[in-house]
Design a protein around this motif. Structure first.
Motif, PDB file in Angstrom:
ATOM      1  N   TYR A   1     -38.066 -42.027 -16.658  1.00 38.30           N
ATOM      2  CA  TYR A   1     -37.500 -43.084 -15.816  1.00 38.30           C
ATOM      3  C   TYR A   1     -36.252 -43.606 -16.502  1.00 38.30           C
ATOM      4  O   TYR A   1     -36.290 -43.977 -17.676  1.00 38.30           O
ATOM      5  N   SER A   2     -35.143 -43.611 -15.797  1.00 44.00           N
ATOM      6  CA  SER A   2     -33.882 -43.996 -16.428  1.00 44.00           C
ATOM      7  C   SER A   2     -32.929 -44.532 -15.366  1.00 44.00           C
ATOM      8  O   SER A   2     -33.288 -44.706 -14.202  1.00 44.00           O
ATOM      9  N   ILE A   3     -31.713 -44.799 -15.800  1.00 42.69           N
ATOM     10  CA  ILE A   3     -30.629 -45.171 -14.894  1.00 42.69           C
ATOM     11  C   ILE A   3     -29.916 -43.892 -14.466  1.00 42.69           C
ATOM     12  O   ILE A   3     -29.559 -43.068 -15.305  1.00 42.69           O
TER      13      ILE A   3
ATOM     14  N   PRO B   1     -31.842 -47.261 -10.791  1.00 45.95           N
ATOM     15  CA  PRO B   1     -33.026 -46.712 -11.461  1.00 45.95           C
ATOM     16  C   PRO B   1     -33.518 -45.472 -10.721  1.00 45.95           C
ATOM     17  O   PRO B   1     -33.471 -45.406  -9.484  1.00 45.95           O
ATOM     18  N   CYS B   2     -33.988 -44.489 -11.487  1.00 46.09           N
ATOM     19  CA  CYS B   2     -34.369 -43.210 -10.902  1.00 46.09           C
ATOM     20  C   CYS B   2     -35.424 -42.541 -11.781  1.00 46.09           C
ATOM     21  O   CYS B   2     -35.375 -42.665 -13.011  1.00 46.09           O
ATOM     22  N   VAL B   3     -36.356 -41.836 -11.161  1.00 42.39           N
ATOM     23  CA  VAL B   3     -37.307 -40.994 -11.893  1.00 42.39           C
ATOM     24  C   VAL B   3     -36.756 -39.574 -11.885  1.00 42.39           C
ATOM     25  O   VAL B   3     -36.377 -39.044 -10.836  1.00 42.39           O
ATOM     26  N   PHE B   4     -36.712 -38.968 -13.056  1.00 45.39           N
ATOM     27  CA  PHE B   4     -36.197 -37.607 -13.203  1.00 45.39           C
ATOM     28  C   PHE B   4     -37.337 -36.651 -13.518  1.00 45.39           C
ATOM     29  O   PHE B   4     -38.136 -36.909 -14.427  1.00 45.39           O
ATOM     30  N   VAL B   5     -37.400 -35.565 -12.765  1.00 45.92           N
ATOM     31  CA  VAL B   5     -38.319 -34.469 -13.062  1.00 45.92           C
ATOM     32  C   VAL B   5     -37.446 -33.292 -13.479  1.00 45.92           C
ATOM     33  O   VAL B   5     -36.792 -32.662 -12.648  1.00 45.92           O
ATOM     34  N   ARG B   6     -37.409 -33.040 -14.785  1.00 46.24           N
ATOM     35  CA  ARG B   6     -36.574 -31.956 -15.302  1.00 46.24           C
ATOM     36  C   ARG B   6     -37.422 -30.699 -15.465  1.00 46.24           C
ATOM     37  O   ARG B   6     -38.376 -30.680 -16.242  1.00 46.24           O
ATOM     38  N   LEU B   7     -37.051 -29.664 -14.712  1.00 42.83           N
ATOM     39  CA  LEU B   7     -37.775 -28.408 -14.767  1.00 42.83           C
ATOM     40  C   LEU B   7     -37.138 -27.461 -15.792  1.00 42.83           C
ATOM     41  O   LEU B   7     -35.954 -27.561 -16.097  1.00 42.83           O
ATOM     42  N   THR B   8     -37.935 -26.553 -16.286  1.00 43.39           N
ATOM     43  CA  THR B   8     -37.520 -25.633 -17.343  1.00 43.39           C
ATOM     44  C   THR B   8     -36.866 -24.388 -16.745  1.00 43.39           C
ATOM     45  O   THR B   8     -37.266 -23.906 -15.687  1.00 43.39           O
ATOM     46  N   GLY B   9     -35.869 -23.870 -17.461  1.00 44.38           N
ATOM     47  CA  GLY B   9     -35.264 -22.598 -17.103  1.00 44.38           C
ATOM     48  C   GLY B   9     -33.922 -22.747 -16.423  1.00 44.38           C
ATOM     49  O   GLY B   9     -33.727 -23.631 -15.590  1.00 44.38           O
TER      50      GLY B   9
ATOM     51  N   LEU C   1     -36.576 -43.620  -5.877  1.00 44.57           N
ATOM     52  CA  LEU C   1     -35.538 -42.599  -6.019  1.00 44.57           C
ATOM     53  C   LEU C   1     -35.971 -41.586  -7.074  1.00 44.57           C
ATOM     54  O   LEU C   1     -36.255 -41.953  -8.225  1.00 44.57           O
ATOM     55  N   VAL C   2     -36.012 -40.299  -6.692  1.00 44.89           N
ATOM     56  CA  VAL C   2     -36.474 -39.245  -7.596  1.00 44.89           C
ATOM     57  C   VAL C   2     -35.461 -38.114  -7.590  1.00 44.89           C
ATOM     58  O   VAL C   2     -35.001 -37.684  -6.529  1.00 44.89           O
ATOM     59  N   GLU C   3     -35.119 -37.636  -8.781  1.00 43.78           N
ATOM     60  CA  GLU C   3     -34.245 -36.464  -8.890  1.00 43.78           C
ATOM     61  C   GLU C   3     -34.992 -35.312  -9.537  1.00 43.78           C
ATOM     62  O   GLU C   3     -35.582 -35.461 -10.612  1.00 43.78           O
ATOM     63  N   ILE C   4     -34.950 -34.163  -8.878  1.00 45.68           N
ATOM     64  CA  ILE C   4     -35.454 -32.915  -9.453  1.00 45.68           C
ATOM     65  C   ILE C   4     -34.254 -32.191 -10.045  1.00 45.68           C
ATOM     66  O   ILE C   4     -33.274 -31.914  -9.355  1.00 45.68           O
ATOM     67  N   THR C   5     -34.314 -31.919 -11.343  1.00 47.24           N
ATOM     68  CA  THR C   5     -33.163 -31.355 -12.034  1.00 47.24           C
ATOM     69  C   THR C   5     -33.634 -30.291 -13.013  1.00 47.24           C
ATOM     70  O   THR C   5     -34.772 -29.852 -12.988  1.00 47.24           O
ATOM     71  N   GLY C   6     -32.748 -29.830 -13.868  1.00 50.68           N
ATOM     72  CA  GLY C   6     -33.107 -28.789 -14.817  1.00 50.68           C
ATOM     73  C   GLY C   6     -32.207 -28.844 -16.032  1.00 50.68           C
ATOM     74  O   GLY C   6     -31.684 -29.914 -16.351  1.00 50.68           O
ATOM     75  N   GLY C   7     -31.906 -27.696 -16.622  1.00 48.09           N
ATOM     76  CA  GLY C   7     -32.170 -26.389 -16.082  1.00 48.09           C
ATOM     77  C   GLY C   7     -31.630 -26.195 -14.665  1.00 48.09           C
ATOM     78  O   GLY C   7     -30.752 -26.879 -14.219  1.00 48.09           O
ATOM     79  N   GLU C   8     -32.234 -25.202 -14.031  1.00 48.48           N
ATOM     80  CA  GLU C   8     -31.926 -24.925 -12.624  1.00 48.48           C
ATOM     81  C   GLU C   8     -33.219 -24.958 -11.828  1.00 48.48           C
ATOM     82  O   GLU C   8     -34.017 -24.016 -11.881  1.00 48.48           O
TER      83      GLU C   8
ATOM     84  N   ARG D   1     -28.537 -40.643 -27.588  1.00 50.52           N
ATOM     85  CA  ARG D   1     -29.747 -39.990 -27.074  1.00 50.52           C
ATOM     86  C   ARG D   1     -29.391 -38.792 -26.207  1.00 50.52           C
ATOM     87  O   ARG D   1     -28.501 -38.866 -25.369  1.00 50.52           O
ATOM     88  N   ASP D   2     -30.095 -37.690 -26.426  1.00 52.08           N
ATOM     89  CA  ASP D   2     -29.866 -36.471 -25.653  1.00 52.08           C
ATOM     90  C   ASP D   2     -30.949 -36.239 -24.604  1.00 52.08           C
ATOM     91  O   ASP D   2     -30.706 -35.565 -23.603  1.00 52.08           O
ATOM     92  N   ARG D   3     -32.132 -36.797 -24.817  1.00 53.49           N
ATOM     93  CA  ARG D   3     -33.259 -36.560 -23.906  1.00 53.49           C
ATOM     94  C   ARG D   3     -33.771 -37.863 -23.328  1.00 53.49           C
ATOM     95  O   ARG D   3     -33.549 -38.925 -23.883  1.00 53.49           O
ATOM     96  N   GLY D   4     -34.429 -37.737 -22.201  1.00 59.33           N
ATOM     97  CA  GLY D   4     -35.069 -38.913 -21.612  1.00 59.33           C
ATOM     98  C   GLY D   4     -34.108 -39.927 -21.054  1.00 59.33           C
ATOM     99  O   GLY D   4     -34.474 -41.065 -20.799  1.00 59.33           O
ATOM    100  N   VAL D   5     -32.859 -39.523 -20.790  1.00 63.67           N
ATOM    101  CA  VAL D   5     -31.881 -40.434 -20.196  1.00 63.67           C
ATOM    102  C   VAL D   5     -31.190 -39.755 -19.013  1.00 63.67           C
ATOM    103  O   VAL D   5     -30.219 -40.261 -18.499  1.00 63.67           O
TER     104      VAL D   5
END
Length: 214
Positions: A10-12, A22-30, A66-73, A210-214
């Motif tokens: 959960y981040s900006i 504010p937005c929830v990010f779901v970062r997928l692998t690959g 608000l949710v973002e699906i991201t990656g990766g691809e 910070r590189d992760r979780g943002v």
């Protein structure tokens, strides 16, 4: 079959027309590309298997619409469309960030697809799926990541190929922070009278270490 998930947090929102929210990010692998400026290389291979249900539970725990699906691809994974559909069915506003090399219509058009058009300095411009330009809707966004004036010229030339239905404020010009000062990109845009939105990665301003979780 599960999705391979790198992180859920959960981040900006740092980019896009939703920047600052504010937005929830779901970062997928690959990822199928290897852009020279990539800032999420850790998502190339790292991740854990998760079914859609537990992902939905984790997203719900943040109480954010608000949710973002991201990656990766994210479009590399077969169950990404199922995840997007499940989120839409629960009433979430869904963003899908994609590198533009795969068919964006794999996910429901009710999502806002934030689609990169890779510029020359990425090293991956040959991988752009040109047909995606015709798949864009008024709900989508297009992003050009620009590192030099060659990239800028490429982006400007591509503007003529974007569908008229796409609003100008959903066309995003973003800089490679290590290569291009923001005032230079702003100057190029003003001098060329570009009708698009310049963006700076807000999350990197807020959390520069910070590189992760943002």
């Amino acid at each position: 079959m599960n999705l391979t998930v790198n992180e859920i947090f959960y981040s900006i929102q740092g980019e896009s027309v939703y920047a600052g929210l504010p937005c929830v990010f779901v970062r997928l692998t690959g990822c199928n590309l290897r852009c020279r400026y990539c800032d999420t290389r850790y998502a190339y291979d790292e991740g854990s298997a998760m079914a859609v249900g537990p992902i939905m539970d984790r997203v719900a725990s943040f109480d954010c619409n608000l949710v973002e699906i991201t990656g990766g691809e994210p479009l590399l994974q077969d169950r990404t469309p199922e995840l997007a559909a499940a989120l839409l069915a629960k009433g979430y506003e869904v963003l899908v960030e994609t590198n533009g090399s795969l068919d964006i219509d794999r996910v429901d058009r009710r999502c806002s697809r934030i689609m990169d058009v890779k510029c020359p300095s990425s090293g991956e411009a040959s991988k752009n799926d040109a047909d995606n330009l015709e798949r864009l809707t008024a709900n989508d966004q297009v992003k050009f990541v620009i590192g030099d004036h060659e990239d800028f010229r490429f982006a400007v030339q591509t503007l003529d190929r974007l569908p008229a239905v796409l609003p100008h404020d959903r066309i995003l010009f973003s800089r490679i922070a290590e290569r291009l000062p923001p005032d230079r990109l702003a100057g190029w845009m003003l001098d060329a009278n570009i009708r698009a939105r310049m963006q700076i990665q807000l999350h990197k301003v807020i959390w520069p270490e910070r590189d992760r979780g943002v």
